[in-house]
Design a protein around this motif. Sequence first.
Motif, mmCIF file in Angstrom:
data_model
loop_
_atom_site.group_PDB
_atom_site.id
_atom_site.type_symbol
_atom_site.label_atom_id
_atom_site.label_comp_id
_atom_site.label_asym_id
_atom_site.label_seq_id
_atom_site.Cartn_x
_atom_site.Cartn_y
_atom_site.Cartn_z
ATOM 1 N N UNK A 50 0.784 -1.225 0.100
ATOM 2 C CA UNK A 50 -0.131 -0.097 -0.070
ATOM 3 C C UNK A 50 0.736 1.190 -0.003
ATOM 4 N N UNK A 51 2.114 1.468 0.619
ATOM 5 C CA UNK A 51 2.993 2.375 0.767
ATOM 6 C C UNK A 51 3.586 2.717 -0.783
ATOM 7 N N UNK A 52 3.975 1.665 -1.343
ATOM 8 C CA UNK A 52 4.431 1.618 -2.834
ATOM 9 C C UNK A 52 3.159 2.389 -3.701
ATOM 10 N N UNK A 53 1.977 1.957 -3.433
ATOM 11 C CA UNK A 53 0.967 2.314 -4.434
ATOM 12 C C UNK A 53 0.744 3.963 -4.350
ATOM 13 N N UNK A 54 1.193 4.484 -3.477
ATOM 14 C CA UNK A 54 1.055 6.027 -3.198
ATOM 15 C C UNK A 54 2.299 6.871 -3.913
ATOM 16 N N UNK A 55 3.278 6.138 -3.886
ATOM 17 C CA UNK A 55 4.447 6.819 -4.721
ATOM 18 C C UNK A 55 4.213 7.030 -6.257
ATOM 19 N N UNK A 56 4.512 7.731 -6.883
ATOM 20 C CA UNK A 56 4.160 8.082 -8.188
ATOM 21 C C UNK A 56 5.430 7.730 -9.110
ATOM 22 N N UNK A 57 5.277 7.099 -10.257
ATOM 23 C CA UNK A 57 6.468 6.856 -11.316
ATOM 24 C C UNK A 57 5.890 7.616 -12.473
ATOM 25 N N UNK A 58 5.552 8.709 -12.554
ATOM 26 C CA UNK A 58 5.351 9.491 -13.568
ATOM 27 C C UNK A 58 6.300 9.834 -14.500
ATOM 28 N N UNK A 59 7.503 10.198 -13.885
ATOM 29 C CA UNK A 59 8.728 10.327 -14.614
ATOM 30 C C UNK A 59 9.328 9.253 -15.373
#
Length: 237
Positions: A50-59
Amino acid sequence: MRPARIQEVVASPYSWQDLPLGDWLLRQQQTLLDEQLPRIFGYHILKVGSLSAELSCHVSSVRHQLNVARESELAGVLAKPEHLPFQESCIDMCLLAHSLDFSKDPHQLLREVERVLTADGYIMLSGFNPISLLGLRRYVPLPRKGLPFSSRMFTPSRVKDWLNLLGFEVLSDERFAYTSFVNNRPAPLWFERFGRDYFRMTASCYFIVARKRRAPLTPVRNPRWVKPRIAATSVGG
């Protein structure tokens, strides 16, 4: 040394807000993640927990990103991280934000990540360091059942040993958060810099980047073992 696999249930955070300095931790790890993501190419990114899900990989140039967790509003797949419901060699990068800290079987979790990663796939993971002010908090005779004091906490060197045994090459090992997480304020910026320069091993958090290295299935033959070919020559009449 404590065993990696346990039987009891580990209470895990549902979001970063469940952790002391959670928003600050999220920003710190997002910055480290943004520095590493441009090197990732492929088709699929998997965020575990769940913590990983809140991190963004948009770059990242990888557009298909999937979240898997036991329970999370952001999870696209609800499953146990220790038993990922994906076929082998289909994921280009796996993100594990403090996933090992709250896993009953971190060995199995890493084995599953190795299984689903493509050859030369990446793993990026963070965790709490027991050799730190946060880790010393365990030995203070005060209540320590709350998060993150109740997390498993494995040393970065131990985690890197697990990765090496699974065939990963560690590319980066960043340290940050020189604080005990008792106060609601992070350490001053000058103290963070001082810690990174002189007390790197005592950081409360680490961020490791590793790449899967798979040996070729067909070994290169020694030239001395190869029989020379017989050249065809014409016979004069």
